[in-house]
Motif scaffolding. Structure first.
Motif: not given
Lengths: 297, 354
Positions: B25-27, B1-4, B343-344
């Motif tokens: 990151n989202s988690r 699972m990637s960071v972005m 925005i993200k």
């Protein structure tokens, strides 16, 4: 059972119902021309009546001048609404368009309360009101006048759609936009015109109610009462709207009578049309005269 | 699972397409957000806390409405009436001796039943006609509340109890906050997962093209009624939380304006976005506070005197609600959820945005 009372109720219902019919007609006009369900129809009455009241009571204009100025104002008002708010939404899903009119409705309701207060204001006396005897029934002359105005508006509508060039253009647009466009009809102009006519006609109804009962924020409830009327008559039928309005008006009064005599629930006057509405939607959603849209797969 | 997530759509399996958290990151962001919420009562003052509780309970109801409007494409302008039904039902169950924490889901189920009754026309109707049916439901239920003394306490209203857990009364804002938080988390998890199930996909299919959906074997009547039931369930749950928070329920609260506010939350937040329901609710709860703050700041000045701001603050609030709905529909039809994505994306792609 007192027949006198009953026929009096039916007559009252017809008088109010004719006004519902006029409002329902202008609602159907917008729906037919531009497929927009206008939740702000009641606010047209409200704005028109308040503007007329303001011109008469604050500026002391004579009735005819104030009334004509009001109609002029509503013409511009209707065009501006269509051009500024509704035109950008053409092609958006039904939900967005409906919500935009809902937004308009609460915006103008609140604006009118802010500008003119929450209390009902009587119009300056314009006509002598007296009781008239019609076929043995007592009717206030103001009510008769409102009935007459409703009938005149309805007749004008009838003429407009069958004999005038713009009316025919509107019917053509309602029937098929692309064909109408290829025949040289400006569809955006038809949309704007339908909103204008609807706003002006609703304002006439608003001023009529205002003259009879005084102007208050309660006027916007006419915009809600329109829904039982138009669903009963069929959403896209002008004749249906008129009949639906009359039936709803009579139904209200009869429901109130039944309520007072037998049920004792109170408030049936307001609520009965909505029970009828649910029933019609379950049994015959296209109403009395509406187009039965059949979709074949 | 990637960071972005990489720029572009690189999902290669159904599993990747359906996951709730596309990146690590989202988690983490989710967990940190939840931890912050848990710590909120220790830090925030009473006023901020009450705003958060409001956002929570209205957010649950807005979430229900988003299932109906955003996922199934049906509109309801009777949501406040169902919200109110949940409130009265919960108060009623609590009076019968049911523990309050149990009365809440029970009330939600009762509301579902009522919703299904009014939803029955929904099985045959679509879009426009359903709007009008729910409009009727709003007035009929409102009339019922005003008339049924035994149910709603009539004009006087009805006093409710605070929930009670193992002898501890959850009657302060700080304690009640956790009750609301629990239900918010449960509801949002449930809906986020509902969207990934067969039923959830069927609802979306009904919205996107009901004829195609029917041809693929989706039972239109069943799913329209189902989404109406789910929406009523969450409306009832939100209403129950509302009843036991204010400890007083009365008919006047559940007007059509309130229904429209729910719709505004869903539209401003973003139709068909789970997170958007919460964002939209935040917006609608904070908007009147901002109006109030502006009016307070102008108090005594020339503008205040000329426009009678102080005495007509209620109308100004309504006007801003109406204006917000229209402005969002015209300028940002996909709501705050899309703005948030933009925005993200801006930060992710900076300085090479394209």
């Amino acid at each position: 059972m007192e027949w006198d009372l009953l026929s009096q109720l039916v007559l009252n219902g017809m008088i109010v119902g004719a006004l519902y019919g006029v409002v329902a007609m202008s609602f159907v006009l917008i729906y037919k021309a531009s497929q927009v369900v206008n939740f702000a129809q009641g606010e047209f009455l409200l704005v028109g009546a308040w503007v007329c009241w303001w011109l008469l009571a604050r500026w002391g204009l004579p009735f005819w001048a104030g009334f004509l100025l009001t109609l002029g104002f509503m013409t511009i008002f209707g065009v501006l609404l269509q051009v500024i708010v509704l035109r950008p939404l053409i092609g958006e899903p039904v939900i967005s368009v409906i919500m935009a009119t809902v937004g308009l409705s609460i915006f103008f309701q609140a604006l009118m309360k802010w500008m003119f207060g929450v209390f009902a204001q009587p119009f300056p006396p314009i006509f002598r009101t007296e009781r008239v005897n019609v076929l043995g029934l007592q009717v206030q002359s103001a009510y008769l006048l409102s009935l007459a105005i409703s009938l005149v508006v309805m007749a004008a509508f009838g003429w407009f759609f069958t004999a005038s060039k713009h009316g025919l253009a509107m019917r053509a647009t309602a029937f098929d936009q692309q064909v109408a466009q290829s025949l040289g009809i400006s569809v955006p102009r038809v949309f704007a015109m339908s909103w204008t006519i609807s706003a002006v006609v609703s304002a006439v109804a608003g001023v009529t109610v205002g003259v009879v009962n005084g102007v208050s924020s309660g006027l916007s409830f006419y915009g809600i009462k329109v829904f039982p009327a138009v669903i009963l008559g069929g959403l896209d039928s002008i004749l249906g709207a008129v009949l639906g309005g009359l039936i709803v008006g009579v139904l209200e009064n009869l429901a109130q009578y039944v309520d007072a005599q037998f049920l004792g629930w109170g408030n049936m006057f307001q609520i009965a049309p909505f029970y009828a509405l649910i029933l019609i939607l379950m049994l015959r959603p296209y109403g009395l005269f509406g187009t039965q849209s059949i979709e074949r797969v | 699972m990637s960071v972005m997530t990489p720029a572009g759509d690189y999902r290669e399996s159904y599993h990747a397409d359906m996951c709730i958290f596309p990146t690590r990151n989202s988690r983490w962001a989710m967990l940190v957000g939840l931890a912050l919420c848990c710590a909120a009562p220790l830090v925030l003052d009473r006023y901020a806390l009450s705003l958060m509780i409001n956002i929570g309970m209205l957010g649950i109801a807005a979430l229900g409405l988003n299932i109906l409007v955003g996922f199934t494409g049906q509109i309801s302008i009777g949501h406040a009436a169902f919200f109110g039904f949940g409130a009265f039902a919960s108060a009623g169950f609590a009076d019968l001796g049911v523990p309050v924490l149990l009365a809440m889901p029970l009330a939600a189920l009762a509301t579902t039943a009522v919703g299904l009754v009014f939803g029955l026309p929904a099985a045959r109707l679509k879009g426009l006609y359903l709007v009008i049916a729910t409009l009727a439901a709003q007035f009929i239920l409102e009339d019922f509340f005003a008339r049924a003394q035994w149910f709603s306490g009539g004009v006087a209203g009805r006093v409710t109890d605070a929930p009670n857990l193992f002898g501890v009364a959850l009657d302060t804002d700080a304690r009640y906050f956790y009750v609301v938080l629990l239900w918010v988390v449960l509801s949002f998890c449930a809906v986020a997962n509902l969207v990934r199930t067969r039923d959830g996909r069927a609802l979306i299919a009904v919205r996107d093209h009901y004829l195609s959906a029917e041809m693929m074997g989706v039972d239109l009547a069943y799913y329209r009624t189902l989404s109406f039931g789910i929406a009523s369930f969450f409306a009832g749950l939100g209403g129950a939380l509302y009843a036991h928070y204010l400890r007083f329920v009365s008919v006047e609260a559940f007007t059509i304006l309130f229904s429209i506010q729910f719709l505004a939350m869903v539209i401003i937040g973003g139709l068909g976005s789970v997170m958007g329901s919460l964002l939209g609710t935040c917006f609608m709860v904070l908007l009147p506070e901002v109006v109030q703050a502006v009016a307070d700041a102008l108090q005594g000045g020339a503008i205040d005197r000329a426009l009678k701001l102080g005495s007509s603050i209620a109308f100004l609030r309504e006007m801003t609600i109406g204006a917000a709905i229209i402005l969002f529909l015209v300028f940002e039809p996909e709501g705050l959820a899309r703005r948030w994505r933009l925005i993200k994306a801006y930060w992710k792609l900076y300085p090479y945005s394209y």
